[in-house]
Design a protein around this motif. Structure first.
Motif, mmCIF file in Angstrom:
data_model
loop_
_atom_site.group_PDB
_atom_site.id
_atom_site.type_symbol
_atom_site.label_atom_id
_atom_site.label_comp_id
_atom_site.label_asym_id
_atom_site.label_seq_id
_atom_site.Cartn_x
_atom_site.Cartn_y
_atom_site.Cartn_z
ATOM 1 N N ALA A 21 78.184 46.003 57.665
ATOM 2 C CA ALA A 21 78.761 44.936 58.481
ATOM 3 C C ALA A 21 77.735 43.944 59.004
ATOM 4 O O ALA A 21 78.078 43.037 59.759
ATOM 5 C CB ALA A 21 79.534 45.545 59.640
ATOM 6 N N GLU A 22 76.478 44.090 58.617
ATOM 7 C CA GLU A 22 75.427 43.191 59.090
ATOM 8 C C GLU A 22 74.559 42.775 57.907
ATOM 9 O O GLU A 22 74.604 43.393 56.837
ATOM 10 C CB GLU A 22 74.574 43.892 60.145
ATOM 11 C CG GLU A 22 73.892 45.146 59.628
ATOM 12 C CD GLU A 22 73.184 45.922 60.729
ATOM 13 O OE1 GLU A 22 73.353 45.555 61.904
ATOM 14 O OE2 GLU A 22 72.468 46.872 60.402
ATOM 15 N N GLU A 212 81.100 39.852 52.377
ATOM 16 C CA GLU A 212 79.864 40.536 51.991
ATOM 17 C C GLU A 212 79.387 39.884 50.696
ATOM 18 O O GLU A 212 80.186 39.386 49.894
ATOM 19 C CB GLU A 212 80.069 42.042 51.825
ATOM 20 C CG GLU A 212 81.038 42.473 50.757
ATOM 21 C CD GLU A 212 81.091 43.986 50.586
ATOM 22 O OE1 GLU A 212 80.140 44.677 50.968
ATOM 23 O OE2 GLU A 212 82.106 44.469 50.047
ATOM 24 N N TYR A 213 78.059 39.903 50.460
ATOM 25 C CA TYR A 213 77.479 39.159 49.353
ATOM 26 C C TYR A 213 76.445 39.978 48.592
ATOM 27 O O TYR A 213 75.865 40.932 49.116
ATOM 28 C CB TYR A 213 76.780 37.892 49.861
ATOM 29 C CG TYR A 213 77.696 36.809 50.357
ATOM 30 C CD1 TYR A 213 78.264 35.892 49.475
ATOM 31 C CD2 TYR A 213 77.988 36.689 51.718
ATOM 32 C CE1 TYR A 213 79.096 34.878 49.937
ATOM 33 C CE2 TYR A 213 78.822 35.687 52.185
ATOM 34 C CZ TYR A 213 79.374 34.782 51.281
ATOM 35 O OH TYR A 213 80.202 33.792 51.744
ATOM 36 N N ALA A 214 76.212 39.550 47.359
ATOM 37 C CA ALA A 214 75.097 40.025 46.556
ATOM 38 C C ALA A 214 74.663 38.891 45.644
ATOM 39 O O ALA A 214 75.452 37.987 45.338
ATOM 40 C CB ALA A 214 75.481 41.253 45.736
ATOM 41 N N VAL A 215 73.413 38.932 45.212
ATOM 42 C CA VAL A 215 72.880 37.935 44.279
ATOM 43 C C VAL A 215 72.313 38.648 43.063
ATOM 44 O O VAL A 215 71.464 39.541 43.191
ATOM 45 C CB VAL A 215 71.801 37.048 44.931
ATOM 46 C CG1 VAL A 215 71.104 36.186 43.894
ATOM 47 C CG2 VAL A 215 72.429 36.164 46.013
ATOM 48 N N LEU A 216 72.796 38.264 41.876
ATOM 49 C CA LEU A 216 72.298 38.774 40.602
ATOM 50 C C LEU A 216 71.315 37.771 40.019
ATOM 51 O O LEU A 216 71.621 36.576 39.938
ATOM 52 C CB LEU A 216 73.468 38.973 39.629
ATOM 53 C CG LEU A 216 73.138 39.220 38.154
ATOM 54 C CD1 LEU A 216 72.431 40.559 37.971
ATOM 55 C CD2 LEU A 216 74.387 39.140 37.293
ATOM 56 N N CYS A 239 77.158 41.737 55.218
ATOM 57 C CA CYS A 239 78.034 40.726 55.830
ATOM 58 C C CYS A 239 77.304 40.008 56.967
ATOM 59 O O CYS A 239 76.151 40.308 57.270
ATOM 60 C CB CYS A 239 79.291 41.388 56.394
ATOM 61 S SG CYS A 239 80.307 42.283 55.218
ATOM 62 N N GLY A 240 78.010 39.074 57.599
ATOM 63 C CA GLY A 240 77.498 38.439 58.816
ATOM 64 C C GLY A 240 76.539 37.300 58.602
ATOM 65 O O GLY A 240 75.897 36.847 59.556
ATOM 66 N N GLU A 260 85.678 38.941 50.819
ATOM 67 C CA GLU A 260 86.125 39.744 51.952
ATOM 68 C C GLU A 260 86.084 41.211 51.539
ATOM 69 O O GLU A 260 86.534 41.558 50.448
ATOM 70 C CB GLU A 260 87.549 39.329 52.310
ATOM 71 C CG GLU A 260 87.980 39.676 53.704
ATOM 72 C CD GLU A 260 89.303 39.020 54.047
ATOM 73 O OE1 GLU A 260 90.361 39.622 53.749
ATOM 74 O OE2 GLU A 260 89.271 37.897 54.584
ATOM 75 N N PRO A 261 85.529 42.090 52.369
ATOM 76 C CA PRO A 261 85.467 43.506 51.978
ATOM 77 C C PRO A 261 86.822 44.022 51.501
ATOM 78 O O PRO A 261 87.853 43.760 52.124
ATOM 79 C CB PRO A 261 85.002 44.201 53.258
ATOM 80 C CG PRO A 261 84.180 43.154 53.957
ATOM 81 C CD PRO A 261 84.878 41.851 53.670
#
Length: 321
Positions: A21-22, A212-216, A239-240, A260-261
């Protein structure tokens, strides 16, 4: 693209219990998987300890591969249910066929979006003749329960919106980014974007703190929030966040994935997304012995047999509150 793993495990994914969540910086290393005769992929999702990012449930990165004297991608007809497949190329071409009758060549930075819904089958192959290099990513988006039985369909979008800043071009693949929205159909709040960075660029990409995010990393050398991310690896960001610092050491290509989760827990096995072990086993049986998933016409070869489902019994708990 198929999951061709003959030892595919039943996996429970989703649910807010897996979400951070952070803001975090969690670097994910890939698992190498052979796809056909001449294509090796680097599998980033599902990953040990990290199963999903929003509704994004599966991420493969492949290439750049020199396939001048190779057959290239050759994935026979195989089934899907409960998900969308996203085909994204930086180099090369992929010919898509599916059981709804779709026939489409997908080229670099064009969106190939297949919604399996209740059931579909498709094949993917490098055209004959084909370009020398093949480089891209294949991703799956899990469909929420309310939409996972929709009619199967395929979309192709060659012209996608872009967000630009000095040294940055962001192509919006799915969802919306900084006011630009993709024409691709989505069933949950999410975003997918291709980021092209020129060497020496330092910028800050606006983000939605509820996602929530990720980068490939696809190519080149770049730092994401101060963390070097090499091609074929992925940085989970939690997130956040309202913004994401990016720095390009060289010309670099990245993919931003977020959403969104995903509150529902899902059961994922082979090329199926369901909610129960029984549902997965029934789908496997129907692929092998019925016409539920339709027929892919025009592919020169046999369709793919399903592996055996492990004896392990799994059941998602449904919506987590």
């Amino acid at each position: 693209m198929s999951n061709l793993d003959r030892q595919a495990a039943l996996t429970v994914c989703g649910g807010r219990g897996f979400v951070v969540a952070e803001p975090v910086r969690e670097l994910l290393s890939p698992r190498r998987v052979q796809l056909g005769e001449s294509t090796e992929v680097r599998r980033l999702l599902p990953n040990l300890g990290r199963r999903m990012v929003g509704a994004w449930a599966f991420v493969d990165h492949y290439g750049p591969d020199d396939i001048a004297d190779e057959p290239g991608m050759q994935v026979p007809p195989h089934p899907h249910m409960g998900l969308q497949t996203v085909s994204w190329l930086h180099e090369g071409e992929v010919l898509h066929r599916d059981s709804t009758g779709s026939l489409q060549t997908i080229r670099p930075r064009e969106l190939g979006l297949m919604t399996s819904g209740r059931a579909i089958s498709h094949s993917e192959e490098s055209p004959r003749p084909h370009a020398r290099f093949l480089h891209g990513a294949q991703l799956w988006v899990a469909l929420p329960d309310a939409h996972r039985h929709v009619e199967p369909h395929f979309q192709h979008h060659a012209d996608l919106p872009r967000v630009t800043a000095p040294g940055l071009t962001a192509t919006v693949i799915l969802g919306a980014l900084d006011g630009a929205a993709s024409p691709g159909t989505t069933y949950s709040p999410l975003v997918g974007a291709d980021l092209a960075l020129a060497a020496g660029t330092e910028t800050n990409l606006p983000l939605d703190p509820d996602f929530e995010y990720a980068v490939l990393s696809m190519s080149g050398e770049a730092e994401v929030d101060g963390v070097p991310v090499l091609p074929g690896s992925m940085l989970y960001l939690g997130c956040g966040r309202t913004g994401l610092p990016l720095r390009a050491v060289s010309d670099a290509g990245l993919m931003l994935l977020g959403g969104e989760p995903f509150e529902e827990e899902i059961v994922m096995w082979w090329n199926f997304v369901g909610r129960t072990d029984e549902e997965i086993r029934k789908a496997r049986e129907e692929w092998m012995a019925s016409d539920r998933f339709g027929e892919v016409k025009g592919y020169d070869g046999d369709r793919l047999d399903a592996p055996e489902v492990p004896a392990t019994q799994l059941k998602a708990r449904g919506r987590v509150r």
